[in-house]
Design a protein around this motif. Structure first.
Motif, PDB file in Angstrom:
ATOM      1  N   UNK A  35      76.011  30.663  43.614  1.00 12.65           N
ATOM      2  CA  UNK A  35      77.029  30.336  43.974  1.00 12.65           C
ATOM      3  C   UNK A  35      77.137  28.697  45.538  1.00 12.65           C
ATOM      4  N   UNK A  36      76.331  29.434  46.354  1.00 15.89           N
ATOM      5  CA  UNK A  36      75.798  28.225  47.357  1.00 15.89           C
ATOM      6  C   UNK A  36      75.063  27.100  46.962  1.00 15.89           C
ATOM      7  N   UNK A  37      75.516  26.072  46.779  1.00 16.52           N
ATOM      8  CA  UNK A  37      74.478  24.970  46.534  1.00 16.52           C
ATOM      9  C   UNK A  37      73.294  24.650  46.838  1.00 16.52           C
ATOM     10  N   UNK A  38      72.888  24.940  48.717  1.00 13.42           N
ATOM     11  CA  UNK A  38      71.772  24.793  48.840  1.00 13.42           C
ATOM     12  C   UNK A  38      70.633  26.250  48.823  1.00 13.42           C
ATOM     13  N   UNK A  39      71.324  27.192  47.769  1.00  8.79           N
ATOM     14  CA  UNK A  39      70.620  28.429  47.738  1.00  8.79           C
ATOM     15  C   UNK A  39      69.607  28.422  46.264  1.00  8.79           C
ATOM     16  N   UNK A  40      69.450  27.064  45.621  1.00  4.60           N
ATOM     17  CA  UNK A  40      68.932  27.080  44.427  1.00  4.60           C
ATOM     18  C   UNK A  40      67.460  27.513  44.760  1.00  4.60           C
ATOM     19  N   UNK A  41      67.009  28.140  44.640  1.00  5.30           N
ATOM     20  CA  UNK A  41      65.340  28.660  44.612  1.00  5.30           C
ATOM     21  C   UNK A  41      63.998  27.721  43.005  1.00  5.30           C
ATOM     22  N   UNK A  42      64.044  27.591  43.250  1.00  4.34           N
ATOM     23  CA  UNK A  42      62.947  27.019  42.166  1.00  4.34           C
ATOM     24  C   UNK A  42      61.297  28.310  42.053  1.00  4.34           C
ATOM     25  N   UNK A  43      60.999  28.545  40.765  1.00  2.08           N
ATOM     26  CA  UNK A  43      59.645  29.491  41.231  1.00  2.08           C
ATOM     27  C   UNK A  43      58.557  28.771  40.372  1.00  2.08           C
TER      28      UNK A  43
END
Length: 175
Positions: free
Chosen positions: A141-149
């Motif tokens: 839900x938080x835009x800045x917490x997207x993680x890409x592995x």
């Protein structure tokens, strides 16, 4: 004064919070991911060098030659550090969250709680697809917490996606 002391006991020192000695073994991305990063860096360097060469040929400015040299030097240095940078990428499935890390000089740790995951997406670029690799992206839900592995094998990415979706659904049901 007593409240200040009790508050001090509750707050952990910054070094204790960032030091993660007992989190277990990190799962690393595929060593073939170095090829993807190296090709991307070299192509970007070539495009910048070609633009600087065009400025040199079209406008006959001397500083463009120095710019080309700087671009080649920076690209070479970046390519030299790519294997170490890729080895620094890792993740762990913990009891309540997924912990992700990356970076050599500036290390980044991100903890994504399973119950907060809204989307788990697999993407494959042309070079990564040729090498059998994929990237797994988590959106919360938080835009800045997207993680890409990045740099997971195709089978690992699909099984990790399925496992994370399963964990996310079970954690959301408990809210």
């Amino acid at each position: 004064m007593a409240t200040i002391k009790s508050r001090e006991k509750c707050v952990a020192e910054p070094a204790e919070r960032l030091d993660l000695p007992d989190v277990g073994e990190w799962k690393r991305v595929s060593p073939r991911y170095v090829v993807v990063e190296t090709v991307g860096t070299v192509v970007f360097g070539l495009v910048l060098a070609a633009a600087a060469a065009a400025v040199w040929f079209l406008f006959d400015v001397q500083w463009a030659l120095y710019l080309i040299g700087a671009i080649v030097l920076i690209t070479g240095t970046t390519v030299a550090f790519e294997p170490r940078r890729v080895r620094a990428i890792g993740y762990q499935l913990r009891r309540d969250d997924l912990l992700f890390r990356r970076g050599i000089l500036f290390t980044r740790f991100v903890s994504v709680p399973y119950g907060r995951m809204q989307l788990v997406d697999i993407t494959r670029g042309p070079i990564a697809r040729w090498l059998g690799l994929a990237d797994l992206k988590f959106v919360t839900a938080a835009a800045s917490s997207g993680v890409l592995i990045p740099g997971l094998t195709g089978a690992d990415a699909e099984s990790l996606r399925d496992r994370l979706v399963e964990l996310a659904e079970s954690r959301r049901a408990g809210l």
